[in-house]
Write an enzyme that holds these catalytic residues in place. Structure first.
Site, PDB file in Angstrom:
ATOM      1  CB  CYS A   1      -3.252   1.801  -2.334  1.00 25.39           C
ATOM      2  SG  CYS A   1      -4.797   2.750  -2.267  1.00 25.39           S
ATOM      3  CB  THR A   2      -0.302  -2.761  -1.881  1.00 21.91           C
ATOM      4  OG1 THR A   2      -0.279  -2.073  -0.619  1.00 21.91           O
ATOM      5  CG2 THR A   2       0.959  -3.594  -2.029  1.00 21.91           C
TER       6      THR A   2
END
Length: 156
Positions: A45-46
């Site tokens: 997600c980062t």
């Protein structure tokens, strides 16, 4: 309810990282990149958020806004934004109403455990609020470039 290409994208009201309650309809007249992701501060997600950050100006030049949606609360979104310098809004879908409307709230399996969560997905909504493209079960690598290229073609 299942969202379909060529139909009006389901609207929603969610708390946003800017302290406001945001609706999809607030962005009428702009393209919307609506991306659903499982959890702030996790590796995939980062990477995805930072890829959208790095391409943000190019999306903006095509009159597109980026909205990230996860079940995380606003305070966690704020930390994620600050840590990675994200220039777009993150929306808190804590009760997964938007995720269900877009059919991305799914049964997932990880290390033998089953649980409900977000299936990483992106939706491109045109300036009239019509869903024109969806990417489901997104693989992060190269995804933002693919979305940007698709948007460029629709603008051509």
């Amino acid at each position: 309810m299942t969202v379909k290409i060529g139909e009006k994208a389901p609207d929603f009201k969610l708390n946003a990282s800017n302290g406001e309650v945001i609706s999809l309809s607030d962005f009428a007249g702009k393209h919307i990149i609506l991306y659903f992701y499982p959890k702030d501060m996790t590796p995939g997600c980062t990477t995805e958020a930072c890829d959208f950050r790095d391409q943000h100006e190019q999306f903006k030049e095509l009159d597109a806004v980026i909205l990230g949606v996860s079940p995380d609360p606003v305070d966690r979104h704020m930390k994620f934004i600050e840590k990675h310098g994200l220039p777009f809004l993150l929306l808190a879908d804590e009760h997964h109403e938007a995720a269900e409307a877009y059919d991305v709230w799914k049964l997932k399996k990880n290390f033998g455990k089953e649980y409900m969560g977000i299936e990483r997905s992106t939706f491109l909504i045109d300036k009239q609020g019509i869903l024109i493209k969806e990417w489901r079960k997104v693989k992060v690598k190269g995804h933002t470039e693919e979305a940007l290229e698709y948007l460029r073609k629709t603008e051509a």
